[in-house]
Design an enzyme around this catalytic site. Structure first.
Site, mmCIF file in Angstrom:
data_model
loop_
_atom_site.group_PDB
_atom_site.id
_atom_site.type_symbol
_atom_site.label_atom_id
_atom_site.label_comp_id
_atom_site.label_asym_id
_atom_site.label_seq_id
_atom_site.Cartn_x
_atom_site.Cartn_y
_atom_site.Cartn_z
ATOM 1 N N GLU A 476 0.795 -1.233 0.000
ATOM 2 C CA GLU A 476 0.000 0.000 0.000
ATOM 3 C C GLU A 476 0.828 1.283 0.000
ATOM 4 O OE1 GLU A 476 -2.923 -0.132 3.106
ATOM 5 O OE2 GLU A 476 -3.920 -1.862 2.231
ATOM 6 N N GLU A 658 -5.292 -8.587 0.787
ATOM 7 C CA GLU A 658 -5.906 -8.246 2.083
ATOM 8 C C GLU A 658 -7.380 -7.969 1.886
ATOM 9 O OE1 GLU A 658 -4.288 -4.963 4.356
ATOM 10 O OE2 GLU A 658 -2.245 -5.693 4.059
HETATM 11 C C1 FCB Z 1 -4.331 -2.033 5.492
HETATM 12 C C2 FCB Z 1 -2.961 -2.368 5.990
HETATM 13 C C3 FCB Z 1 -2.940 -3.396 7.077
HETATM 14 C C4 FCB Z 1 -4.082 -3.238 8.037
HETATM 15 C C5 FCB Z 1 -5.371 -3.124 7.297
HETATM 16 C C6 FCB Z 1 -6.570 -3.007 8.177
HETATM 17 O O1 FCB Z 1 -4.351 -0.742 4.998
HETATM 18 O O2 FCB Z 1 -2.160 -2.834 4.942
HETATM 19 O O3 FCB Z 1 -1.702 -3.342 7.712
HETATM 20 O O4 FCB Z 1 -3.842 -2.169 8.851
HETATM 21 O O5 FCB Z 1 -5.336 -2.028 6.439
#
Ligand code: FCB
Length: 761
Positions: A476, A658
């Site tokens: 990210e 994620e």
């Molecule tokens: C993302 C991050 C991760 C976690 C999630 C909820 O932005 O990559 O580390 O904090 O959000």
């Protein structure tokens, strides 16, 4: 916290007169009832309608005068206090929440007014602080963003949100006792659990003594420590709830139980019932329309659409990878062990006011010492892959220069442990923990940090490249660049747009260089990057809204996708192009666009964008479900995103690296953590991925965020994203219900063949 009972009820009796002047008689609604409420405990008062339980609550709230008996509040009888001041004082300590919050919220007044009123009546805080306090209260009950909610009227909120307002209003006076009379019975089954969990959290965090009045044994069992069974105005049985329900003595309790054979399974049954209802609904079966234009307009959706349960996941190929993700700083702890250097997050956490509650990753989940047990948990879960990150300051403590072999040894052991359990390692090189020594000389705003990163990448790939097949360079970069460098809410806490643009460019550049470095060390490696992407829906068909959505898409999504896949920054963002020009050198964009093996997508929410006077405005659908982060649950946003990215950028493969949700989880008296909201979230998002696969998006895997509850950056430990609960004081791991759901889901699918050993230099 004192454990003395704040409220003691002695022989309370209430008779109501019935009949007329000639034939007057009395009924005993409540007859000789005694009990006490203790701080930090929930007592369920259970009985059928007409049993007298609500009359008890009303007597305690001083809405009725008793016919006999006493209500002792902190030792003195308040049941017959008449003076207004006395009643007010008592009411400020004992609050009531009703079945129908709407009934008690004046529809012509804003939410701000409702929450503010008790603060003013009881002079709780000075006038100047009222607004801040209102926002705090709304946040405490999960109504975010508070500024937005405060301006609304009751009818603009959903039933669950209104009940939360009622709770916020009750909390305003910091009560010692809360009387909740059937607070969930008028709510949709899907949101009841949220209110129950909120009550559990409040009892734990604030030591409130709760009386939970209900006819519903399932929720009583979920919530309460003790039970009082009421029948015909009297308490016929009492005691710890588990004990009473497992061996009931009174025939009436047995009768109640016979109507609900196992109350523990009833909540589950309600969920199944909801699922059946939803899947029968035609909207739930409808396939999402193909995206004919870049950003299809947001239309108000049918409520069922966002809770759609998977009806068909057969589109997933047999070798689809099911995994779970974590990140070094969020779980490892051991911040000063094994020669690890300081990271920007260590420094940021140590700076007062930056991280909620002053939390830090110093201990976190202690994964550094407990990784073997955690890998065993992953094995039990049945995942085929684990996404973890490597802490740069463990490997190169000063950011540049000598490599710390002890740091690499840790990841060496971790990789071996994973492989021994047939779990593929997906290693992320950078998840925001820059060595502080580099930040001190400019950090990511300086090109030298990109060079340092490649040296670090070489060291790691050289050591692990013989066993790690999948590599993710960065996590990210948008979040790290903007939240960390422009908004100052993440480490390193800079607040300059120019710094953010520079950091983003250097992150991208170092990504391109690292791709080559990893390929040199491990020619067969699969290399990618994980971007946080969110689909941007225009709020309407109006050209201004479409332009606003396109801008938001440009700033968050295309600013990274375009250089990586097309070798150019998006030309429509004029101001940013001007800023970035100062940092781009010849050859940079060729490096950034080095061909990738896969794109990682992290997705949590979507955007609904309209044109505002000062630029794009983000909308919020108040009817929608939101997680504890205030993020809207909208699985179709992930489907749209995957299909659109596949169409516009044609990555060879996509992994959802994620996806997950934070909810206010609590551990209940049976020792377990029931999180049906998270299970429903995962089911619906996985179904969205399945639809994207069916529509041709090359999605090869899905990683739930996160395996463990962990350090959620500026929120500290206050947000729980795990499918495994972590009891921070003891560091005990407790798999949540969603863990077992994911385990069973994975087990029901064909097992992927093991990959063959990989070739190295
Ligand atoms: C993302 C991050 C991760 C976690 C999630 C909820 O932005 O990559 O580390 O904090 O959000």
């Amino acid at each position: 916290m004192s454990t003395a009972a704040p409220l003691e009820v002695q022989s309370l009796t209430k008779r109501f007169a019935v009949g007329n002047a000639l034939h007057r008689s009395h009924v005993h609604a409540v007859d000789d009832v005694s009990f006490e409420l203790r701080p930090g405990k929930i007592t369920a008062l259970v009985g059928e309608s007409g049993s007298g339980k609500s009359t008890v609550a009303r007597l305690l709230a001083r809405l009725y005068d008793p016919s006999a008996g006493a209500v002792l509040f902190e030792g003195s009888d308040v049941s017959r206090v008449r003076r207004r001041r006395g009643v007010l004082r008592y009411r400020s300590q004992v609050q009531m929440i009703f079945q129908d919050p709407f009934g008690s919220l004046n529809p012509t007044k804003t939410i701000r007014h409702h929450v503010e009123r008790p603060l003013r009546i009881h002079h709780i805080v000075p006038s100047a602080q009222i607004e801040r306090r209102v926002h705090e209260l709304l946040r405490a009950v999960g109504l975010v963003p508070p500024e937005h909610i405060a301006a609304k009227y009751p009818h603009e909120l959903s039933g669950g949100q209104r009940q939360r307002v009622a709770i916020a209003r009750a909390l305003a006076v910091e009560p010692k006792v809360v009387l909740a009379d059937e607070p969930i019975s008028m709510l949709d089954v899907s949101i009841r659990i949220g209110i129950l969990n909120l009550m559990l959290r409040l009892k734990e965090e604030r030591g409130i003594a709760f009386l939970y009045v209900t006819h519903d044994l399932a929720s009583a069992r979920y919530l309460a420590d003790d039970i009082l069974v009421m029948y015909a105005g009297q308490i016929v049985e009492r005691g710890p709830i588990e004990q009473v329900l497992s061996s009931p003595l009174h025939p009436y309790t047995r009768l109640l139980l016979a109507a609900v054979p196992d109350p523990a399974t009833k909540l589950h049954a309600q969920r199944i019932e909801m699922r059946n209802l939803l899947t029968r609904h035609s909207a739930a079966r409808r396939r999402a329309a193909a995206t004919g234009r870049p950003l299809p307009c947001h239309r108000p959706v049918d409520l069922t659409e966002r809770t759609t349960m998977p009806t068909d996941t057969s589109s997933f190929p047999h070798d689809f990878v099911w995994g779970a993700a974590t990140a070094a700083y969020q779980i490892e702890g051991a911040a000063r062990e094994g020669g690890r250097g300081e990271s920007v997050w260590d420094r940021f956490c140590a700076t007062p006011g930056k991280v909620r509650n002053g939390d830090s990753g110093e201990i976190a989940c202690d994964f550094y010492h407990r990784y073997r047990d955690d890998v065993a948990l992953m094995r039990e879960l049945g995942i085929g892959a684990s996404r973890f990150s490597i802490a740069w300051p463990r490997v190169v403590p000063a950011g540049r220069g000598p490599v710390n072999e002890a740091g690499l040894d840790f990841y060496d052991r971790l990789v071996d442990e994973l492989l021994a359990h047939e779990i593929e390692p997906f290693a992320t090189l950078f998840h925001w923990d820059t060595p502080q020594a580099l930040e001190d000389v400019g950090g990511w705003t300086s090109r030298a940090t990109a060079e340092a990163f490649v040296e670090y990448a070489e060291a790691v790939a050289g050591r692990l490249g013989d066993r790690v097949r999948h590599w993710i360079t960065h996590n990210e970069p948008w979040v790290h660049a903007w939240i960390g460098h422009a908004w100052g809410e993440h480490a390193p806490g800079r607040t300059s747009e120019t710094d953010a643009v520079a950091a983003a460019h250097h992150l991208l550049l170092s990504h391109g260089w690292a791709v080559q470095a990893i390929r040199r060390a491990a020619p067969d490696a699969q290399v990618g990057i994980a971007l946080n992407l969110s689909h941007a829906y225009p709020a309407s068909d109006a050209p201004e809204d479409e332009a606003a959505a396109w801008q938001v898409d440009g700033e968050g999504n295309r600013w990274f996708l375009d250089p990586i896949f097309r070798g150019a920054y998006p030309s429509d963002l004029l101001e940013r192009n001007e800023i970035v020009a100062a940092f781009v050198r010849d050859g940079d964009l060729e490096a950034v666009s080095a061909p990738l093996d896969f794109l990682g997508i992290n997705n949590y929410f979507r955007f609904v964008v309209s044109a505002g006077a000062d630029g794009p405005r983000m909308g919020r659908d108040s009817e929608a479900q939101h997680t504890d982060m205030g993020w809207e649950v909208y699985p179709d946003g992930l489907h749209r995103l995957l299909v659109r990215v596949a169409r516009d950028y044609a990555p060879p493969a996509i992994y959802v690296t994620e996806n997950g949700a934070a909810f206010g989880d609590v551990r209940v008296h049976d020792g377990r953590v029931h999180d049906p909201e998270r299970t429903a979230y995962l089911e619906s998002y996985i179904a969205a991925v399945s639809r994207a696969v069916a529509d041709g998006a090359p999605v090869k895997g899905y990683f739930v965020w996160s395996l463990l509850d962990n350090f959620e950056w500026a929120y500290g430990y206050s947000k729980r994203f795990g499918i495994v609960y972590v009891d921070y004081p003891t560091l005990e791991r407790v798999p949540k219900d969603s863990f077992y759901w994911y385990r069973d889901f994975i087990a029901s699918r064909p097992r992927a063949p093991r990959p063959s050993p990989i070739a190295t230099r």
